[in-house]
Design a protein around this motif. Sequence first.
Motif, PDB file in Angstrom:
ATOM      1  N   TRP A  24      -7.696  51.293  -6.218  1.00  0.00           N
ATOM      2  CA  TRP A  24      -7.851  50.362  -5.922  1.00  0.00           C
ATOM      3  C   TRP A  24      -9.291  50.412  -6.440  1.00  0.00           C
ATOM      4  CZ3 TRP A  24     -10.492  48.460  -2.331  1.00  0.00           C
ATOM      5  CH2 TRP A  24     -10.636  47.795  -1.452  1.00  0.00           C
ATOM      6  N   ALA A  25      -9.760  51.154  -6.051  1.00  0.00           N
ATOM      7  CA  ALA A  25     -11.725  50.811  -5.994  1.00  0.00           C
ATOM      8  C   ALA A  25     -12.179  50.685  -7.234  1.00  0.00           C
ATOM      9  CB  ALA A  25     -12.209  51.870  -5.377  1.00  0.00           C
ATOM     10  N   GLN A  26     -12.195  51.496  -8.414  1.00  0.00           N
ATOM     11  CA  GLN A  26     -12.037  51.197  -9.534  1.00  0.00           C
ATOM     12  C   GLN A  26     -11.989  49.820 -10.372  1.00  0.00           C
ATOM     13  OE1 GLN A  26     -10.008  55.279 -11.161  1.00  0.00           O
ATOM     14  NE2 GLN A  26     -11.939  56.028 -10.569  1.00  0.00           N
ATOM     15  N   ASN A  27     -10.647  49.716 -10.021  1.00  0.00           N
ATOM     16  CA  ASN A  27     -10.652  47.993 -10.463  1.00  0.00           C
ATOM     17  C   ASN A  27     -11.605  46.917  -9.661  1.00  0.00           C
ATOM     18  OD1 ASN A  27      -7.902  48.725 -11.841  1.00  0.00           O
ATOM     19  ND2 ASN A  27      -6.335  48.801 -10.360  1.00  0.00           N
ATOM     20  N   GLN A  28     -12.200  47.187  -8.691  1.00  0.00           N
ATOM     21  CA  GLN A  28     -13.165  46.484  -8.317  1.00  0.00           C
ATOM     22  C   GLN A  28     -14.098  46.362  -8.587  1.00  0.00           C
ATOM     23  OE1 GLN A  28     -11.678  45.113  -4.508  1.00  0.00           O
ATOM     24  NE2 GLN A  28     -10.249  46.152  -4.587  1.00  0.00           N
ATOM     25  N   GLY A  29     -14.657  48.211  -9.651  1.00  0.00           N
ATOM     26  CA  GLY A  29     -15.334  48.617  -9.772  1.00  0.00           C
ATOM     27  C   GLY A  29     -16.485  48.604  -8.529  1.00  0.00           C
ATOM     28  N   ALA A  30     -15.554  49.812  -7.586  1.00  0.00           N
ATOM     29  CA  ALA A  30     -16.523  50.463  -6.712  1.00  0.00           C
ATOM     30  C   ALA A  30     -15.957  51.801  -6.823  1.00  0.00           C
ATOM     31  CB  ALA A  30     -16.392  49.749  -5.135  1.00  0.00           C
ATOM     32  N   ALA A  31     -17.250  52.482  -6.421  1.00  0.00           N
ATOM     33  CA  ALA A  31     -16.727  54.171  -5.931  1.00  0.00           C
ATOM     34  C   ALA A  31     -16.051  54.777  -5.262  1.00  0.00           C
ATOM     35  CB  ALA A  31     -17.410  54.939  -5.155  1.00  0.00           C
ATOM     36  N   ARG A  32     -14.633  55.707  -5.471  1.00  0.00           N
ATOM     37  CA  ARG A  32     -13.525  55.729  -4.831  1.00  0.00           C
ATOM     38  C   ARG A  32     -13.405  56.047  -3.405  1.00  0.00           C
ATOM     39  NH1 ARG A  32      -8.904  58.737  -8.204  1.00  0.00           N
ATOM     40  NH2 ARG A  32      -8.837  59.453  -6.621  1.00  0.00           N
ATOM     41  N   ILE A  33     -14.420  56.285  -3.304  1.00  0.00           N
ATOM     42  CA  ILE A  33     -13.803  56.645  -1.799  1.00  0.00           C
ATOM     43  C   ILE A  33     -14.081  55.721  -1.212  1.00  0.00           C
ATOM     44  CG2 ILE A  33     -16.929  56.301  -1.107  1.00  0.00           C
ATOM     45  CD1 ILE A  33     -14.518  58.772   0.528  1.00  0.00           C
ATOM     46  N   PHE A  34     -14.792  54.592  -1.397  1.00  0.00           N
ATOM     47  CA  PHE A  34     -14.481  52.500  -1.380  1.00  0.00           C
ATOM     48  C   PHE A  34     -13.050  52.229  -0.709  1.00  0.00           C
ATOM     49  CE2 PHE A  34     -13.877  47.522  -1.998  1.00  0.00           C
ATOM     50  CZ  PHE A  34     -14.834  47.980  -1.260  1.00  0.00           C
TER      51      PHE A  34
END
Length: 250
Positions: A24-34
């Motif tokens: 979910w985070a990677q799809n938004q270009g963010a780190a996994r912890i996000f």
Amino acid sequence: MKELIELSNLPKHIAVIMDGNGRWAQNQGAARIFGHRNAIKAVREVTEGSVEIGVSYLTLYAFSTENWGRPEYEVRALMELLVQSIGNELPTMMKNNVKLSTIGDIASLPAGCQKTLKQACETTENNTGLNLILALGYSGKWDILQATKRMAQEAKDGLLNPADITEHTINSYLATEERPPVDLMLRTGGDHRISNFLLWQLAYSELYFYEDLYWPDFRREHLFEAILSYQKRERRFGKTGDQIKENSAK
């Protein structure tokens, strides 16, 4: 959707594999912890939704034994998030009469996590509503292995006769102990597997997989959707449909 649920036919014990935070985070270009941080609302939604309709037990697969193999920074961030989240959610748990407990190798968690968990469990231990169980440092194989070792030691010490071992005996040595078997297991993230979760307790569970839903987007309507599906199914437990109908008619 909630109004369609038959409250007399609820699953007593629901278990959830909360999958898809990292994607979910990677799809938004963010780190996994996000993704993990944004999953807290989903935990609140499934908990409060369960309270709302009267589910008795809810087990959440929060951290598996295999998760220790993830990157160190992610594990550390997850542990910090766990401590912070439990502290923040404790007032809500008390308000909703939720009793918190844990299963798994809790001793493997950082000392700060253990302390926070212990305090939260003690604070809520007299609550009489939903039993919320966090599976932490847990896996089904670990659970069966630790139960087997305990039974073997007690048999060696003369406290347990192997000839007397039954399914009920094994149940009592598992981490879930007196809790009932799982009626309904949910998994977000699109994968169709149980990932070493409650292997014994899932023997006759109904399974519900969300194809296009990652855990941070889970809301109580998704819980109600799965329960409605559960209520349309015929649970046979190895018997025929005719036998189930005959028993229901008695």
